[in-house]
Design an enzyme around this catalytic site. Structure first.
Site, PDB file in Angstrom:
ATOM      1  N   GLU A  27       0.829  -1.218   0.000  1.00  8.46           N
ATOM      2  CA  GLU A  27       0.000   0.000   0.000  1.00  8.46           C
ATOM      3  C   GLU A  27       0.862   1.266   0.000  1.00  8.46           C
ATOM      4  O   GLU A  27       0.822   2.061   0.951  1.00  8.46           O
ATOM      5  CB  GLU A  27      -0.945   0.009   1.204  1.00  8.46           C
ATOM      6  CG  GLU A  27      -1.905  -1.150   1.233  1.00  8.46           C
ATOM      7  CD  GLU A  27      -2.886  -1.088   2.416  1.00  8.46           C
ATOM      8  OE1 GLU A  27      -3.000  -0.038   3.045  1.00  8.46           O
ATOM      9  OE2 GLU A  27      -3.525  -2.117   2.688  1.00  8.46           O
TER      10      GLU A  27
ATOM     11  N   GLU B 125      -5.327  -8.572   1.019  1.00  2.00           N
ATOM     12  CA  GLU B 125      -5.942  -8.233   2.314  1.00  2.00           C
ATOM     13  C   GLU B 125      -7.422  -8.003   2.094  1.00  2.00           C
ATOM     14  O   GLU B 125      -7.812  -7.316   1.146  1.00  2.00           O
ATOM     15  CB  GLU B 125      -5.360  -6.938   2.909  1.00  2.00           C
ATOM     16  CG  GLU B 125      -3.997  -7.064   3.501  1.00  2.00           C
ATOM     17  CD  GLU B 125      -3.497  -5.759   4.136  1.00  2.00           C
ATOM     18  OE1 GLU B 125      -4.317  -4.908   4.527  1.00  2.00           O
ATOM     19  OE2 GLU B 125      -2.264  -5.601   4.198  1.00  2.00           O
TER      20      GLU B 125
HETATM   21  O1  IFM Z   1      -3.997  -3.039   9.317  1.00  2.00           O
HETATM   22  C1  IFM Z   1      -3.936  -2.490   8.041  1.00  2.00           C
HETATM   23  C2  IFM Z   1      -2.774  -3.094   7.276  1.00  2.00           C
HETATM   24  O2  IFM Z   1      -1.573  -2.891   7.918  1.00  2.00           O
HETATM   25  C3  IFM Z   1      -2.689  -2.465   5.899  1.00  2.00           C
HETATM   26  N1  IFM Z   1      -3.944  -2.520   5.215  1.00  2.00           N
HETATM   27  C4  IFM Z   1      -5.120  -2.064   5.925  1.00  2.00           C
HETATM   28  C5  IFM Z   1      -5.209  -2.758   7.270  1.00  2.00           C
HETATM   29  C6  IFM Z   1      -6.461  -2.272   8.016  1.00  2.00           C
HETATM   30  O3  IFM Z   1      -6.445  -0.909   8.184  1.00  2.00           O
END
Ligand code: IFM
Length: 450
Positions: free
Chosen positions: A170, A356
């Site tokens: 990200e 994710e």
């Molecule tokens: O916890 C975070 C993760 O580190 C990166 N993506 C989003 C998740 C939730 O906010």
């Protein structure tokens, strides 16, 4: 050749996994020579973390990783996505690597392999060595070269055993939340710095892709972004254009360069600073990748508005009708399908993984001792449904990772927001699977949908 479908409609070779990140779970912040990261510093400033906490202990996974692997085994997942803490390898972000840090990840990888779980290593999930931030962090081109030096060390140490690598996680968050909105480390409010950070994060990714190839250790390599393709509030041309502009910074700004198209002109023309591109950079950034990782949580609705200092791009988020999670994020499973289709059609990547997906809800231990979290189960189920639909649409979606295996340090929110399918008791660090854990076990086994 296409692999056969299971009864639930997922391909039999679909990868089912779970994810975590170093600073969010490891703890042991001062052990074995680990240097301070920008997040140790961020958490030390009062008012930056909602509950005043930090990741110095987190889930204590540095010591309890075998317990975590047992949980993964119980889930039946085929892959575990974890990240490597750069300051454990090079406390100052340069120079000779530390053996205890290397050995920790080596043990973790061996233990996973022994249980038949594929390690998926992320090389950068936001814990930049503080010493590098002192020299400008991602605003300094030098950081990209330091990054590739560190990643080459990791390819050498773990390559061959780790077969799936991702460069930066990200990068939008690192650049914009870190340097422009001040919500993430290093906590700056400097839009020009954010632009420099965008380019140096992408350069770091490109150099890293090259180092991965040069290592000769094989395996697949990709980048993980958190794209966003908001819906327009109406079908009017103004709102349609606003929705396109809203997706630029989170999607095309990253994927256009990775797929050899350079930075989107619409963005660079209006950006607050020039991108510090040098000859050859864009070719490096466009080094071939084997897959794109998509982190997806929500989807917003936007409408056209007059550009203001708060809305410089002339779009604003407007209310929607969907329910929200504890993060105040709308629950929009079809948004996942939309974003997957968009990436697939626009860029034709070889493969996509949902790296994710998950939700924060208020969880409580109930009288019967269980943690009943129907909201999270509904969330996972509906998003898995969207994944299955995307596969039917022809998206080359090859795997899905729940975020997260454990309740953990949720950055600026500290421990107040819980994304885990397993709770972690404060103090004792005891792991306690929630109902969603068992739901996901069913999903992995082919009984999560319908
Ligand atoms: O916890 C975070 C993760 O580190 C990166 N993506 C989003 C998740 C939730 O906010």
């Amino acid at each position: 050749m296409k692999s056969p479908l299971r009864n639930d409609g997922f391909p039999s070779d679909f990868i089912w996994g779970c994810g975590t990140a170093s600073y969010q779970i490891e703890g042991a912040a001062k052990e074995d020579g680990r240097g301070p990261s920008i997040w140790d510093e961020q958490a030390s400033f009062s008012g930056r973390i909602l509950d005043g906490s930090d990741g110095s202990q987190a889930c204590d996974s540095y010591h309890r990783y075998m317990e975590d692997i047992e949980l993964l085994k119980t889930l039946g997942v085929g892959a575990y996505r974890f990240s490597i803490a750069w300051p454990r390898i090079q406390p100052e972000g340069r120079g000779k690597p530390l053996n205890p840090g290397l050995d920790y990840y080596s043990r973790l990888v061996d233990a996973l392999l022994e249980k038949g779980i594929e390690p998926w290593a992320t090389l950068y999930h936001w814990d930049l060595p503080l010493a590098l931030e002192r020299a400008g962090g991602w605003t300094n081109r030098e950081t990209s070269y330091r990054f590739v030096e560190y990643t080459a060390i990791m390819f050498e140490k773990l390559g061959g055993r780790v077969k799936s690598w991702t460069s930066v996680n990200e990068p939008w968050c690192s650049a914009f939340l870190g340097y422009q909105y001040g919500e993430h480390a290093p906590g700056l409010h400097d839009p020009k710095a954010a632009i420099a950070a965008v380019h140096h994060l992408l350069l770091a990714h490109g150099l890293c892709a090259q180092a991965h190839r040069d290592s000769g250790k094989g395996g697949v390599f990709g980048i993980v972004i958190n794209p966003s393709t908001p819906r327009p509030a109406t079908g009017c041309p103004g709102d349609l254009a606003a929705a396109r502009r809203a997706s630029l910074e989170r999607t095309a700004l990253w994927l256009d360069p990775v797929f050899g198209r350079g930075y989107p002109k619409e963005y660079t023309d209006a950006a607050p600073a020039e991108f510090p591109v040098k000859t050859g950079d864009m070719d490096l950034i466009a080094s071939p990748v084997d897959f794109i990782g998509v982190n997806y949580y929500d989807e917003n609705v936007v409408a056209e508005c007059k550009p203001t200092p708060d809305a410089p791009w002339g779009y604003a988020k407007v209310p929607s009708w969907q329910e929200k999670t504890e993060m105040d994020w709308y629950i929009v499973p079809q948004g996942l399908r939309r974003v997957l289709r968009h990436i697939s059609r626009e860029y034709s990547p070889k493969a996509i993984y949902v790296t994710e997906n998950g939700a924060a809800f208020k969880d409580e231990v109930s009288k019967d001792g269980g943690i009943h979290d129907p909201g999270r189960i509904d969330y996972l189920k509906s998003h898995l449904g969207a994944c299955r639909e995307a596969i039917v649409d022809g998206v080359p979606l090859r795997g899905y990772f729940v975020w997260s295996l454990l309740d953990n340090f949720e950055w600026a929110w500290g421990y107040t927001r819980k994304f885990g399918i397993t709770a972690v008791e404060p103090g004792s660090f005891a792991r306690k699977p929630k109902d969603s854990f068992y739901y996901y076990r069913d999903a992995v086994a082919g009984f999560g949908l319908d």
